[in-house]
Design an enzyme around this catalytic site. Structure first.
Site, short mmCIF file in Angstrom:
data_model
loop_
_atom_site.label_atom_id
_atom_site.label_comp_id
_atom_site.label_asym_id
_atom_site.label_seq_id
_atom_site.Cartn_x
_atom_site.Cartn_y
_atom_site.Cartn_z
CE LYS A 111 4.02 7.49 2.97
NZ LYS A 111 3.22 6.63 3.85
CE LYS A 194 3.64 5.43 -4.78
NZ LYS A 194 4.00 4.84 -3.48
CE LYS A 197 -4.98 4.92 -0.63
NZ LYS A 197 -4.62 4.18 0.59
P1 AMP Z 1 -1.48 2.02 0.08
O1 AMP Z 1 -2.62 2.74 -0.52
O2 AMP Z 1 -0.23 2.83 0.11
O3 AMP Z 1 -1.82 1.41 1.40
O4 AMP Z 1 -1.17 0.81 -0.89
C1 AMP Z 1 -1.92 -0.37 -0.90
C2 AMP Z 1 -1.42 -1.32 -1.97
O5 AMP Z 1 -1.53 -0.73 -3.27
C3 AMP Z 1 0.06 -1.72 -1.82
O6 AMP Z 1 0.20 -3.10 -2.15
C4 AMP Z 1 0.76 -0.85 -2.82
O7 AMP Z 1 1.96 -1.43 -3.29
C5 AMP Z 1 -0.28 -0.78 -3.93
N1 AMP Z 1 -0.12 0.46 -4.71
C6 AMP Z 1 -0.26 1.74 -4.26
N2 AMP Z 1 -0.04 2.63 -5.25
C7 AMP Z 1 0.24 1.90 -6.36
C8 AMP Z 1 0.54 2.23 -7.72
N3 AMP Z 1 0.59 3.50 -8.13
N4 AMP Z 1 0.77 1.21 -8.59
C9 AMP Z 1 0.71 -0.08 -8.18
N5 AMP Z 1 0.43 -0.47 -6.93
C10 AMP Z 1 0.19 0.51 -6.01
#
Ligand code: AMP
Ligand code: TRP
Length: 333
Positions: A111, A194, A197
């Site tokens: 990041k 990956k 968002k």
């Molecule tokens: P975040 O949106 O970064 O707060 O992620 C929230 C949850 O979604 C966390 O448990 C991440 O590990 C999971 N997550 C985010 N992106 C992915 C992805 N591309 N594949 C699987 N899990 C994800």
């Protein structure tokens, strides 16, 4: 009862990776655990957010939790910033986190821009706040996607360092729960990245707010290679984009990847994609619809949050009192 904490940042719309990697598992786990699910707005501000949109994004993430099937009668669902003990414990844990541990965190390295001196302390300290989120509830289990594994190992290390320093057995070492096949859903445009968002291409992800037409367009445009549909699981493993689409299909349809490969072996990708669109729309449209219904009445979301927030506050306040005693901080009672 075993206790879960997990959370998602309110940095924008949730996508299929959030759903398959985490949220869907949270829904299953609420039967067997006492669950605390946070909307992580304090983590969100480690990168610049629009103050006019942040609270609404926080409501939208809560709405996504409810729409996916999190039952607010069973689980506490609330914004992280509404329970100040998260940040209070964060400060204490800062003092048990060697900088060398933080320097290993790959997410910060990804990041942070090249000029690390320009980065804010919050982004660097992010994983210590995560440890505090979990430990303030003495949570034993943390369901997340694969990308959070390293942060959870750090949370265990910090919990252990605190316990050793004060000679107590206070914090349980939280177990990561990285469940199912879709632990790392990849971008629809690039099978090595990956789904995220922050990807600038909206075609790289399926948002939980996308309607059936958008889902269909994105799946049709999803990158595949020029070879025919893979004939075996071993072959699938060598083809990142196909593997990702099959993983999404199998997880949404509750079946093994092998069953999907066997069904479509010898067929074209376009036949496979037509079927994937059906499966994706059938699974996601009801969630999107429920989310839109919640978002039409934000005051109701606030009322729902307030109804379960007290449970989080109760546990966090009680544990914080004990932690203050362990650390030797002043208290009149
Ligand atoms: P975040 O949106 O970064 O707060 O992620 C929230 C949850 O979604 C966390 O448990 C991440 O590990 C999971 N997550 C985010 N992106 C992915 C992805 N591309 N594949 C699987 N899990 C994800
Ligand atoms: N950092 C997590 C993510 O981006 C979100 C998060 C914050 C979290 N605090 C947490 C996840 C505590 C699990 C436990 O995915």
């Amino acid at each position: 009862m075993k206790r879960i904490f997990s959370g998602m940042q309110s940095t924008g719309q949730l996508h299929l990776g959030n759903y398959l990697g985490a949220l869907r598992n949270w829904v299953k786990l609420q039967q067997d655990y006492e669950c605390f699910y946070g909307v992580m707005d304090l983590h969100a501000i480690t990168v610049a957010q629009d103050p006019k949109k942040l609270a609404q994004n926080t409501r939208e993430v809560a709405a996504a939790f409810y729409a996916a099937g999190i039952d607010p009668k069973r689980c506490a669902v609330y914004p992280q910033s509404a329970v100040p003990e998260h940040t209070y414990l964060n400060w204490i844990l800062n003092n048990h986190t060697p900088l060398g541990w933080l320097n290993r965190m790959t997410q910060f390295k990804e990041k942070a821009s090249k000029n690390k001196d320009q980065e804010v302390l919050g982004l660097y300290a992010y994983p210590v706040l995560m440890a505090a989120d979990i430990l303030i509830y003495k949570a034993t289990h943390v369901p997340v996607g694969e990308d959070q594994k390293q942060h959870l190992e750090l949370s265990r290390d910090i919990a252990g360092a605190f316990n050793r320093h004060y000679g107590v057995d206070y914090f349980p070492l939280p177990e990561p729960q990285i469940m199912g096949e879709a632990t790392r859903v990849m971008s629809l445009r690039d099978g090595t990245k990956k789904m995220s968002k922050s990807d600038e291409s909206d075609y790289s992800r399926i948002n939980l707010t996308d309607d059936a037409d958008a889902i269909a367009t994105k799946i049709k445009k999803a990158k595949t290679d020029t070879l025919p549909f893979p004939a075996t699981l071993d072959e699938l493993k060598t083809r990142a984009e196909a593997d990702n689409l099959v993983t999404i299909y199998a997880t949404l349809n509750n079946e093994a990847k092998e069953a999907v490969v066997n069904r479509f072996a010898g067929k074209t990708f376009s036949e496979f994609k037509t079927s994937l669109i059906e499966v994706a729309v059938a699974n996601l449209a009801p969630i999107t619809k429920r989310m839109a219904d919640y978002m039409a009445d934000p005051a109701e979301i606030d009322r729902m949050i307030l109804k379960s927030l007290f449970r989080a506050r109760e546990v966090a306040e009680k544990n914080m009192k004990e932690i203050k005693q362990i650390v030797g901080l002043w208290s009149a009672d």
